[in-house]
Design an enzyme around this catalytic site. Structure first.
Site, PDB file in Angstrom:
ATOM      1  N   SER A  42       0.872  -1.177   0.000  1.00  0.00           N
ATOM      2  CA  SER A  42       0.000   0.000   0.000  1.00  0.00           C
ATOM      3  C   SER A  42       0.908   1.225   0.000  1.00  0.00           C
ATOM      4  O   SER A  42       0.904   2.038   0.905  1.00  0.00           O
ATOM      5  CB  SER A  42      -0.952  -0.006   1.206  1.00  0.00           C
ATOM      6  OG  SER A  42      -0.262   0.146   2.417  1.00  0.00           O
ATOM      7  N   HIS A 155      -3.232  -6.197   2.182  1.00  0.00           N
ATOM      8  CA  HIS A 155      -2.367  -7.267   2.677  1.00  0.00           C
ATOM      9  C   HIS A 155      -3.097  -8.599   2.796  1.00  0.00           C
ATOM     10  O   HIS A 155      -2.495  -9.617   3.129  1.00  0.00           O
ATOM     11  CB  HIS A 155      -1.771  -6.889   4.043  1.00  0.00           C
ATOM     12  CG  HIS A 155      -0.898  -5.676   3.981  1.00  0.00           C
ATOM     13  ND1 HIS A 155      -0.555  -4.943   5.086  1.00  0.00           N
ATOM     14  CD2 HIS A 155      -0.299  -5.056   2.931  1.00  0.00           C
ATOM     15  CE1 HIS A 155       0.214  -3.927   4.721  1.00  0.00           C
ATOM     16  NE2 HIS A 155       0.377  -3.972   3.419  1.00  0.00           N
ATOM     17  N   GLN A 163      -6.714  -1.978   6.922  1.00  0.00           N
ATOM     18  CA  GLN A 163      -5.555  -2.819   6.603  1.00  0.00           C
ATOM     19  C   GLN A 163      -4.959  -3.547   7.812  1.00  0.00           C
ATOM     20  O   GLN A 163      -4.526  -4.686   7.698  1.00  0.00           O
ATOM     21  CB  GLN A 163      -4.487  -1.932   5.950  1.00  0.00           C
ATOM     22  CG  GLN A 163      -3.211  -2.621   5.549  1.00  0.00           C
ATOM     23  CD  GLN A 163      -2.249  -1.647   4.880  1.00  0.00           C
ATOM     24  OE1 GLN A 163      -2.413  -1.323   3.717  1.00  0.00           O
ATOM     25  NE2 GLN A 163      -1.262  -1.167   5.613  1.00  0.00           N
ATOM     26  N   GLU A 164      -4.928  -2.848   8.971  1.00  0.00           N
ATOM     27  CA  GLU A 164      -4.228  -3.442  10.111  1.00  0.00           C
ATOM     28  C   GLU A 164      -4.939  -3.236  11.439  1.00  0.00           C
ATOM     29  O   GLU A 164      -5.379  -2.129  11.745  1.00  0.00           O
ATOM     30  CB  GLU A 164      -2.815  -2.833  10.223  1.00  0.00           C
ATOM     31  CG  GLU A 164      -2.032  -2.987   8.936  1.00  0.00           C
ATOM     32  CD  GLU A 164      -0.657  -2.320   8.967  1.00  0.00           C
ATOM     33  OE1 GLU A 164      -0.173  -1.994  10.067  1.00  0.00           O
ATOM     34  OE2 GLU A 164      -0.095  -2.136   7.887  1.00  0.00           O
ATOM     35  N   GLU A 205       1.565  -9.742   6.647  1.00  0.00           N
ATOM     36  CA  GLU A 205       2.357  -9.391   7.824  1.00  0.00           C
ATOM     37  C   GLU A 205       2.170 -10.387   8.964  1.00  0.00           C
ATOM     38  O   GLU A 205       2.442 -10.094  10.127  1.00  0.00           O
ATOM     39  CB  GLU A 205       2.036  -7.956   8.276  1.00  0.00           C
ATOM     40  CG  GLU A 205       2.421  -6.943   7.189  1.00  0.00           C
ATOM     41  CD  GLU A 205       2.273  -5.494   7.600  1.00  0.00           C
ATOM     42  OE1 GLU A 205       1.713  -5.220   8.685  1.00  0.00           O
ATOM     43  OE2 GLU A 205       2.720  -4.630   6.829  1.00  0.00           O
ATOM     44  N   ASP A 242      -4.484   0.649  11.585  1.00  0.00           N
ATOM     45  CA  ASP A 242      -3.985   1.332  10.396  1.00  0.00           C
ATOM     46  C   ASP A 242      -4.979   1.061   9.270  1.00  0.00           C
ATOM     47  O   ASP A 242      -4.861   0.070   8.551  1.00  0.00           O
ATOM     48  CB  ASP A 242      -2.589   0.843   9.993  1.00  0.00           C
ATOM     49  CG  ASP A 242      -2.095   1.543   8.720  1.00  0.00           C
ATOM     50  OD1 ASP A 242      -2.793   2.465   8.246  1.00  0.00           O
ATOM     51  OD2 ASP A 242      -1.018   1.172   8.221  1.00  0.00           O
ATOM     52  N   GLU A 292      -3.592   5.109  12.478  1.00  0.00           N
ATOM     53  CA  GLU A 292      -2.630   5.516  11.438  1.00  0.00           C
ATOM     54  C   GLU A 292      -3.366   5.662  10.110  1.00  0.00           C
ATOM     55  O   GLU A 292      -4.221   4.826   9.783  1.00  0.00           O
ATOM     56  CB  GLU A 292      -1.558   4.425  11.346  1.00  0.00           C
ATOM     57  CG  GLU A 292      -0.549   4.586  10.218  1.00  0.00           C
ATOM     58  CD  GLU A 292       0.392   3.379  10.147  1.00  0.00           C
ATOM     59  OE1 GLU A 292       0.610   2.713  11.177  1.00  0.00           O
ATOM     60  OE2 GLU A 292       0.893   3.101   9.048  1.00  0.00           O
ATOM     61  N   ASP A 319       1.324   8.095   7.869  1.00  0.00           N
ATOM     62  CA  ASP A 319       2.258   7.201   7.157  1.00  0.00           C
ATOM     63  C   ASP A 319       2.336   7.670   5.706  1.00  0.00           C
ATOM     64  O   ASP A 319       3.232   8.428   5.338  1.00  0.00           O
ATOM     65  CB  ASP A 319       1.766   5.749   7.291  1.00  0.00           C
ATOM     66  CG  ASP A 319       2.481   4.773   6.363  1.00  0.00           C
ATOM     67  OD1 ASP A 319       3.529   5.122   5.807  1.00  0.00           O
ATOM     68  OD2 ASP A 319       1.982   3.636   6.189  1.00  0.00           O
ATOM     69  N   LYS A 344       9.511   5.012   7.784  1.00  0.00           N
ATOM     70  CA  LYS A 344       9.936   3.903   6.933  1.00  0.00           C
ATOM     71  C   LYS A 344      11.137   4.375   6.112  1.00  0.00           C
ATOM     72  O   LYS A 344      10.974   5.204   5.209  1.00  0.00           O
ATOM     73  CB  LYS A 344       8.804   3.504   5.987  1.00  0.00           C
ATOM     74  CG  LYS A 344       7.591   2.850   6.661  1.00  0.00           C
ATOM     75  CD  LYS A 344       6.433   2.794   5.677  1.00  0.00           C
ATOM     76  CE  LYS A 344       5.302   1.887   6.150  1.00  0.00           C
ATOM     77  NZ  LYS A 344       4.093   2.041   5.302  1.00  0.00           N
ATOM     78  N   HIS A 372       8.391  -1.508   9.619  1.00  0.00           N
ATOM     79  CA  HIS A 372       8.723  -2.442   8.542  1.00  0.00           C
ATOM     80  C   HIS A 372       7.864  -2.107   7.324  1.00  0.00           C
ATOM     81  O   HIS A 372       7.097  -1.130   7.346  1.00  0.00           O
ATOM     82  CB  HIS A 372       8.427  -3.879   9.014  1.00  0.00           C
ATOM     83  CG  HIS A 372       6.956  -4.149   9.227  1.00  0.00           C
ATOM     84  ND1 HIS A 372       6.404  -5.408   9.250  1.00  0.00           N
ATOM     85  CD2 HIS A 372       5.897  -3.296   9.444  1.00  0.00           C
ATOM     86  CE1 HIS A 372       5.104  -5.319   9.445  1.00  0.00           C
ATOM     87  NE2 HIS A 372       4.771  -4.069   9.567  1.00  0.00           N
ATOM     88  N   ARG A 373       7.951  -2.914   6.269  1.00  0.00           N
ATOM     89  CA  ARG A 373       7.031  -2.860   5.129  1.00  0.00           C
ATOM     90  C   ARG A 373       6.338  -4.222   5.038  1.00  0.00           C
ATOM     91  O   ARG A 373       6.781  -5.199   5.642  1.00  0.00           O
ATOM     92  CB  ARG A 373       7.772  -2.585   3.805  1.00  0.00           C
ATOM     93  CG  ARG A 373       8.548  -1.295   3.732  1.00  0.00           C
ATOM     94  CD  ARG A 373       7.745  -0.047   4.035  1.00  0.00           C
ATOM     95  NE  ARG A 373       6.548   0.161   3.245  1.00  0.00           N
ATOM     96  CZ  ARG A 373       6.365   1.128   2.354  1.00  0.00           C
ATOM     97  NH1 ARG A 373       7.340   1.990   2.119  1.00  0.00           N
ATOM     98  NH2 ARG A 373       5.220   1.278   1.700  1.00  0.00           N
ATOM     99  N   SER A 374       5.285  -4.289   4.243  1.00  0.00           N
ATOM    100  CA  SER A 374       4.592  -5.578   4.129  1.00  0.00           C
ATOM    101  C   SER A 374       5.475  -6.617   3.421  1.00  0.00           C
ATOM    102  O   SER A 374       5.385  -7.810   3.690  1.00  0.00           O
ATOM    103  CB  SER A 374       3.262  -5.411   3.419  1.00  0.00           C
ATOM    104  OG  SER A 374       3.421  -4.735   2.200  1.00  0.00           O
ATOM    105  N   LYS A 395       6.739  -0.965  14.680  1.00  0.00           N
ATOM    106  CA  LYS A 395       5.667  -1.722  14.032  1.00  0.00           C
ATOM    107  C   LYS A 395       6.346  -2.755  13.134  1.00  0.00           C
ATOM    108  O   LYS A 395       7.009  -2.390  12.165  1.00  0.00           O
ATOM    109  CB  LYS A 395       4.845  -0.728  13.204  1.00  0.00           C
ATOM    110  CG  LYS A 395       3.498  -1.217  12.775  1.00  0.00           C
ATOM    111  CD  LYS A 395       2.725  -0.100  12.095  1.00  0.00           C
ATOM    112  CE  LYS A 395       2.662  -0.368  10.612  1.00  0.00           C
ATOM    113  NZ  LYS A 395       1.511   0.248   9.939  1.00  0.00           N
TER     114      LYS A 395
HETATM  115  P1  PGA Z   1       2.980  -1.368   3.115  1.00  0.00           P
HETATM  116  O1  PGA Z   1       2.000  -1.186   4.345  1.00  0.00           O
HETATM  117  O2  PGA Z   1       4.313  -1.749   3.607  1.00  0.00           O
HETATM  118  O3  PGA Z   1       2.307  -2.426   2.292  1.00  0.00           O
HETATM  119  O4  PGA Z   1       2.989  -0.032   2.400  1.00  0.00           O
HETATM  120  C1  PGA Z   1       2.417  -0.854   5.621  1.00  0.00           C
HETATM  121  C2  PGA Z   1       1.653   0.307   6.161  1.00  0.00           C
HETATM  122  O5  PGA Z   1       0.746   0.858   5.501  1.00  0.00           O
HETATM  123  O6  PGA Z   1       1.943   0.746   7.274  1.00  0.00           O
HETATM  124 ZN    ZN Z   2       0.398   2.458   7.173  1.00  0.00          ZN
END
Ligand code: PGA
Ligand code: ZN
Length: 437
Positions: A42, A155, A163-164, A205, A242, A292, A319, A344, A372-374, A395
């Site tokens: 994302s 994800h 997403q999270e 993740e 998130d 987030e 983010d 990131k 981290h990243r996905s 995270k």
């Molecule tokens: P991404 O997602 O690493 O797939 O961009 C992580 C996030 O949105 O925090």
């Molecule tokens: Zn995010």
């Protein structure tokens, strides 16, 4: 003797089986540093450019041979002979060599891999761990982990719109205990899902990814899991979200403020103020302490409204909004758009720029979350970075899948190494919220 003798890159695969870059920097005395680069799904539109080959005959166009070629030729030529201990000078050289505002020419992935490998070689040359090398003597703060135990959005297609769904073990006495509590809750969630006949498959993740009719259902399942594990939500653990709202935001034709938030799993479409009301309700009904990307990356005015409304009560994290970019962060500080930033390194492309953004956010009284990243690798740099920068928060996914656990396990080792000087902030990680002091 700390002068760089060689820089070599190779193509390796990340946790989704997509190509990424590994860089090896060797110094004149034989000391080496190796680092690899993660990749998002994302991805925010203001991130520095991740250079991909686009050659459909290899890895569906996702190869990184061009970026690798840049490292092995131009970049190597530019930094061989420089001291690995001069991180700022090397990063500056990389930025100038690329010459674009978004690292599109050489690739932010090429730059970051090099930048991190140089740092690791430098730490190795000095004979100190990376967190100590980057953070000096005061770097003793372990981060509170934010573990993404239920995956949705991009994800885990077909799961939730958000997403999270993360848990934050703020009530633990130390990092080791925090991880234990989180793992127990994670396994209780497995049981809760199993008992309800829901899928226990996991997303990118490592969090579970059941098909659920609404985001609230996910929150209810997590509360049940916390309870089953014998802990108290709102005390031992809080919930963090998130939504990654840019992924379900449909921009207005002429102006971004006229866009809509489309929660397709839930079957509702909301305007910006309705989306804010949705969060206000969630926060009053559930022990949610952090949101987030609750709003889209261009919806600045709404971010300020959200922060005015909830910013004293909960952590509001940008983010995609900031993309670890100093200019965007300055705009966010000026507009009071949030009270926290996700960090990131691959969103900006060099370690020095990443450290500068962390420092600036901390000066503004914001919290910083190293992320981290996905798409991840076994590289653990972000664990050291979290300790080095006194970020207080990290995270790194669910307590499941080795590319996620590599970071948490690294933190277990760091905590052991720091012995009684190690600090775990618990609630105080959210120091800018009155009720967490
Ligand atoms: P991404 O997602 O690493 O797939 O961009 C992580 C996030 O949105 O925090
Ligand atoms: Zn995010």
């Amino acid at each position: 003797m700390a002068s760089i003798e060689s820089v070599k890159a190779r193509e390796i695969l990340d946790s989704r089986g997509n190509p990424t870059i590994e860089v090896e920097v060797v110094l004149a005395d034989g000391t080496a540093g190796v680092a690899s680069v993660p990749s998002g799904a994302s991805t925010g539109k203001y991130e520095a450019v991740e250079l991909r080959d686009g050659d459909k005959s290899r890895y569906r166009g996702l190869g990184v041979l061009k970026a690798i070629e840049h490292i092995n030729t131009e970049i190597a030529l530019a930094i061989v002979g420089m001291s690995a201990l001069e991180q700022a000078a090397i990063d500056q050289r990389l930025i100038e060599l690329d010459g674009t505002a978004n690292k599109a020419r050489l690739g932010a992935n090429a730059l970051l891999g090099t930048s991190l490998a140089v740092a690791k070689a430098g730490a190795s040359f000095r004979g100190v761990p990376l967190y100590r090398y980057l953070g000096a003597e005061g770097a003793n703060l372990l981060p509170v982990p934010m573990l993404n135990i239920l995956n949705g959005g991009k994800h885990a297609l077909g799961s939730t719109d958000f997403q999270e769904f993360m848990i934050m073990p703020v009530g633990a006495a130390n990092f080791n205990k925090a991880l234990q509590i989180s793992s127990e809750v994670y396994h209780s969630l497995h049981k809760v899902l199993e008992d309800k006949g829901l899928s226990t498959n996991v997303g990118d993740e490592g969090g579970f990814a059941p098909r659920l009719p609404s985001n609230k259902d996910a929150l209810e399942l997590i509360l049940a899991a916390i309870d089953m594990a014998g802990y108290k939500a709102g005390q031992d653990l809080f919930i963090a979200l998130d939504p990654a709202a840019s992924t379900f935001y449909q921009g207005g034709k002429h102006h971004s403020a006229h866009g809509k938030y489309v929660l397709s799993q839930e079957g509702v479409t909301l305007g910006s103020t309705e989306m804010i009301d949705y969060y206000v309700k969630l926060v009053s009904d559930y022990p949610v302490i952090s949101i987030e990307d609750g709003l889209a990356e261009d919806d600045w005015a709404s971010w300020s409204l959200l922060t005015a409304q909830l910013g004293k009560q909960i952590q509001l994290v940008g983010d995609d909004l900031y993309a670890t970019n100093m200019e965007r962060l300055e705009k966010g500080i000026a507009q009071k758009a949030s009270n926290s930033i996700l960090i990131k390194p691959n969103q900006i492309g060099t370690l020095s720029e990443t450290l500068a953004v962390i420092k600036r956010a901390q000066q503004a009284g914001w919290t910083t979350i190293i992320s981290h990243r996905s798409g991840e690798t076994e590289d653990t740099t972000i664990a050291d970075l979290a300790v080095a920068s006194n970020a207080g928060l990290i995270k790194a996914g669910a307590p499941c899948r080795s590319e996620r656990l590599a970071k948490y396990n690294r933190l277990l080792r760091i905590e052991e190494e720091l012995r009684e000087t190690a600090q775990y902030p618990g609630k105080r990680a959210l120091y800018n919220l009155e009720r967490m002091k």
